[in-house]
Scaffold this active site. Structure first.
Site, PDB file in Angstrom:
ATOM      1  N   LYS A 207       0.837  -1.203   0.000  1.00  0.00           N
ATOM      2  CA  LYS A 207       0.000   0.000   0.000  1.00  0.00           C
ATOM      3  C   LYS A 207       0.876   1.260   0.000  1.00  0.00           C
ATOM      4  CE  LYS A 207      -3.573   2.088   2.904  1.00  0.00           C
ATOM      5  NZ  LYS A 207      -4.522   1.863   4.000  1.00  0.00           N
ATOM      6  N   GLU A 213      10.588  -4.728   4.456  1.00  0.00           N
ATOM      7  CA  GLU A 213      10.685  -6.130   4.027  1.00  0.00           C
ATOM      8  C   GLU A 213      10.343  -6.265   2.543  1.00  0.00           C
ATOM      9  OE1 GLU A 213       8.954  -4.900   6.517  1.00  0.00           O
ATOM     10  OE2 GLU A 213       9.056  -6.135   8.321  1.00  0.00           O
ATOM     11  N   GLY A 268      -4.939  -2.141   5.213  1.00  0.00           N
ATOM     12  CA  GLY A 268      -4.108  -3.255   4.741  1.00  0.00           C
ATOM     13  C   GLY A 268      -4.767  -4.613   4.959  1.00  0.00           C
ATOM     14  N   ARG A 269      -5.241  -4.846   6.193  1.00  0.00           N
ATOM     15  CA  ARG A 269      -5.814  -6.161   6.497  1.00  0.00           C
ATOM     16  C   ARG A 269      -7.210  -6.346   5.919  1.00  0.00           C
ATOM     17  NH1 ARG A 269      -4.935  -2.838  10.415  1.00  0.00           N
ATOM     18  NH2 ARG A 269      -6.511  -2.117  11.890  1.00  0.00           N
ATOM     19  N   GLU A 354      -4.907  -7.093  15.093  1.00  0.00           N
ATOM     20  CA  GLU A 354      -4.434  -5.772  14.676  1.00  0.00           C
ATOM     21  C   GLU A 354      -5.586  -4.762  14.760  1.00  0.00           C
ATOM     22  OE1 GLU A 354      -1.425  -5.961  11.524  1.00  0.00           O
ATOM     23  OE2 GLU A 354      -2.405  -4.222  10.666  1.00  0.00           O
ATOM     24  N   HIS A 385      -4.848 -33.473  17.634  1.00  0.00           N
ATOM     25  CA  HIS A 385      -3.677 -34.277  18.016  1.00  0.00           C
ATOM     26  C   HIS A 385      -2.598 -33.394  18.623  1.00  0.00           C
ATOM     27  CE1 HIS A 385      -5.149 -37.963  16.051  1.00  0.00           C
ATOM     28  NE2 HIS A 385      -5.812 -37.073  15.338  1.00  0.00           N
ATOM     29  N   LYS A 518       7.910  -0.630  12.265  1.00  0.00           N
ATOM     30  CA  LYS A 518       8.562  -0.190  11.028  1.00  0.00           C
ATOM     31  C   LYS A 518       9.594   0.895  11.345  1.00  0.00           C
ATOM     32  CE  LYS A 518       4.656  -1.193   7.927  1.00  0.00           C
ATOM     33  NZ  LYS A 518       3.740  -0.757   6.888  1.00  0.00           N
TER      34      LYS A 518
END
Ligand code: G6Q
Length: 554
Positions: A207, A213, A268-269, A354, A385, A518
């Site tokens: 965005k 990263e 973003g999410r 978030e 399990h 960030k």
């Protein structure tokens, strides 16, 4: 300043009601009323929500719905749908609903209609994805594209990665996709060993187009491609960008005609519905991508129009608040009995934590009540399990969502019946438990010869093999995970989160904790790679010590 919701009369009534209700175990609620399933289940957009295995009665729902009135939930829904800047700390509207607005009702931000731009980008996505799929768009050496690598992180990764996994059965057999997010060179490095530069398309999804990263991964991928294909010009055929930041894309060396735009009113999410979903539009085909949008739109309509008492996201949100604030639970499990939803728990971790991991009200006042639960989970049978032991015999109340497909993506004899029987067995057993008396009777019945020693052994085992039960759960069940059902399921969780944010009076759409990460990494970086360590002085002794230790070792 407005008072906290915890000071309201309805909050106190809910507290008092919890004290009474907590005396009755879930199994007793079921024993008292054979019609709980009919009474406490509801369907919308092809998804049935059975919420009968919860600590609630009709009175609980009445009180929770009064809480929704008290916090003006309906008005807040209207504010979101009318494009108001409800993300007030960033002065942004919140309109991911416009991205999947298949009925094209008008949405405006600052008086501007957004649908023409939304539809234009969808048109561009269709054109481009079809060009890749029918080989009109080829790599630099003329070969068709067969591999898509999405480079992005957080909201620019988790959504499309989860959708691509969930709908793999719909993917073109001639295309495969990778999602590179981590800055550790292992992630990109491993991916590059598996892909062919001549037939790979990189989608740089960011965005802001400044995320450390993503930018580092994008630059390294670009360098690799140029080196492999021997010419800078190859970049034009192998790189496209999805972003809100046109100028930065040009500076990176991607032609703006190969940019897919979205807008600051898409968090973003909440962005998998935007061009951030380009990788999925290519591998699944635009028709399937639009089906995903259609499913979400249907659920949006339900959220907007259904009365609160029959509104799936509202009910799920309120039930979550009921546990968090009145039973003081701090965890929520997501248990898909649909292996295609393998990545749903990690996607929901971001969406929920978030959005709701906040401790001040919209006005900036510290809350005195719990907010966001920790989200955990894994595909059902695998979880059984592993960590389900905690749910069965641990010390905490842990609400869970069972997400169940009636049909699998693949039809292998016996598999689906096994999956379904496990899902239903678990939600039943977690609710019902097994008392000490029942356990003892069972163990005694198992003994072939009843001797004094064996009875003693039974006595010693009883508490270990007793299950308290009383663990609440929702079951969400649908026919089969189609793009449309997936869209509805994801929109359901998005709106559930919104409902909870309204109850807790917090802004679900900012993420200052992410921004902090960030910034701080960028401050530390020069000290790690160079001689200039002045920035380090602001850090604690542990961090300084670790930096020095690392520098000695590299
Ligand atoms: C999501 C967050 C965060 C964001 C990533 C990537 O809501 O804001 O997860 O998506 O930090 O940001 P960019 O898309 O700007 O690279």
């Amino acid at each position: 300043m407005t008072t906290l919701i915890s000071q309201s009369a309805i909050w106190k009534q809910l507290q008092a009601h919890q004290q009474t209700l907590a005396r009755t175990r879930l199994r007793e609620l079921f024993a008292q009323d054979q019609h709980r399933f009919e009474q406490f289940s509801i369907t919308a957009s092809g998804i049935l929500l059975d919420y009968s295995k919860n600590h609630l009665t009709p009175q609980t729902l009445t009180l929770l719905l009064q809480l929704a009135e008290e916090v003006k939930l309906k008005e807040w829904i209207e504010r979101m749908f009318s494009g108001e800047k409800i993300n007030h700390t960033e002065q942004r509207a919140v309109l991911h609903i416009a991205l999947r607005n298949r009925s094209n009702r008008p949405f405006t931000v600052d008086g501007h209609e957004v649908m023409p731009a939304v539809n234009a980008v969808l048109g561009k996505m269709r054109q481009f994805s079809e060009a890749i799929r029918n080989h009109d768009w080829r790599g630099y050496t003329g070969k068709p594209i067969d591999t898509i690598v999405n480079i992005g992180i957080g909201g620019s990764d988790l959504g499309p990665r989860m959708v691509a996994r969930a709908l793999r059965a719909y993917q073109s057999p001639h295309l495969r996709s990778y999602f590179v997010s981590n800055v550790d060179a292992t992630h990109l490095g491993e991916t590059l060993t598996e892909v062919n530069p001549e037939t790979t398309l990189f989608i740089v999804a960011s965005k802001t187009f400044t995320t450390q990263e993503t930018m580092l991964n994008a630059r390294s991928a670009r360098q690799w491609l140029v080196q492999k294909l021997g010419n800078e010009e190859a970049v034009a055929k192998h790189f496209v960008a999805v972003s809100t930041a046109k100028q930065l894309i040009i500076e990176f060396g991607i032609n703006p005609s190969q940019m897919f735009e979205f807008w600051d009113w898409v968090g973003g999410r909440y962005s998998l519905w935007s061009a951030i979903g380009l990788s999925t539009a290519i591998t699944l085909g635009m028709d399937n991508f639009e089906e995903l949008l259609a499913g979400a739109h249907e659920l949006d309509q339900h959220f907007y129009t259904a009365p609160l008492a029959q509104n799936l996201p509202v009910l799920m949100g309120l039930i979550g608040v009921w546990y968090t604030n009145f039973f003081n639970t701090t965890t929520q499990m997501v248990l898909p009995y649909d292996f295609a939803l393998e990545h749903l728990p990690s996607y929901l971790q971001q969406l929920v934590m978030e959005s709701l991991g906040k401790r001040v009200t919209r006005e900036g006042k510290l809350v005195d009540y719990l907010t966001c639960p920790v989200i955990g989970g894994a595909p059902g049978n695998n979880g059984q399990h592993a960590f389900y032991q905690l749910l069965h015999q641990g010390t905490q109340l842990i609400p869970a969502d069972f997400i169940v497909a009636i049909e699998s993506q693949y039809d292998l004899p016996g598999h689906q019946a096994a999956t379904l029987s496990n899902a239903l067995a678990q939600s039943h057993t977690l609710m019902q438990g097994r008392t000490a008396e029942e356990t003892k009777a069972m163990l005694l019945a198992e003994l072939s010869v009843s001797s004094a020693t064996s009875i003693q052994q039974v006595e010693a085992l009883v508490s270990h093999r007793t299950f308290p039960g009383n663990q609440p759960s929702n079951t969400l069940i649908y026919q089969k995970l189609t793009p449309k059902i997936l869209g509805a399921l994801l929109a359901l969780y998005e709106h559930k989160v919104f409902v909870q944010s309204v109850c807790w009076d917090i802004n679900a759409f900012d993420q200052w904790g992410v921004e902090l990460g960030k910034q701080v990494a960028n401050v530390l970086l020069p000290a790690l790679v160079g001689e200039n360590t002045t920035q380090l002085e602001a850090f604690d002794a542990s961090t300084r010590g670790l930096v020095e230790y690392i520098k000695k070792s590299v």
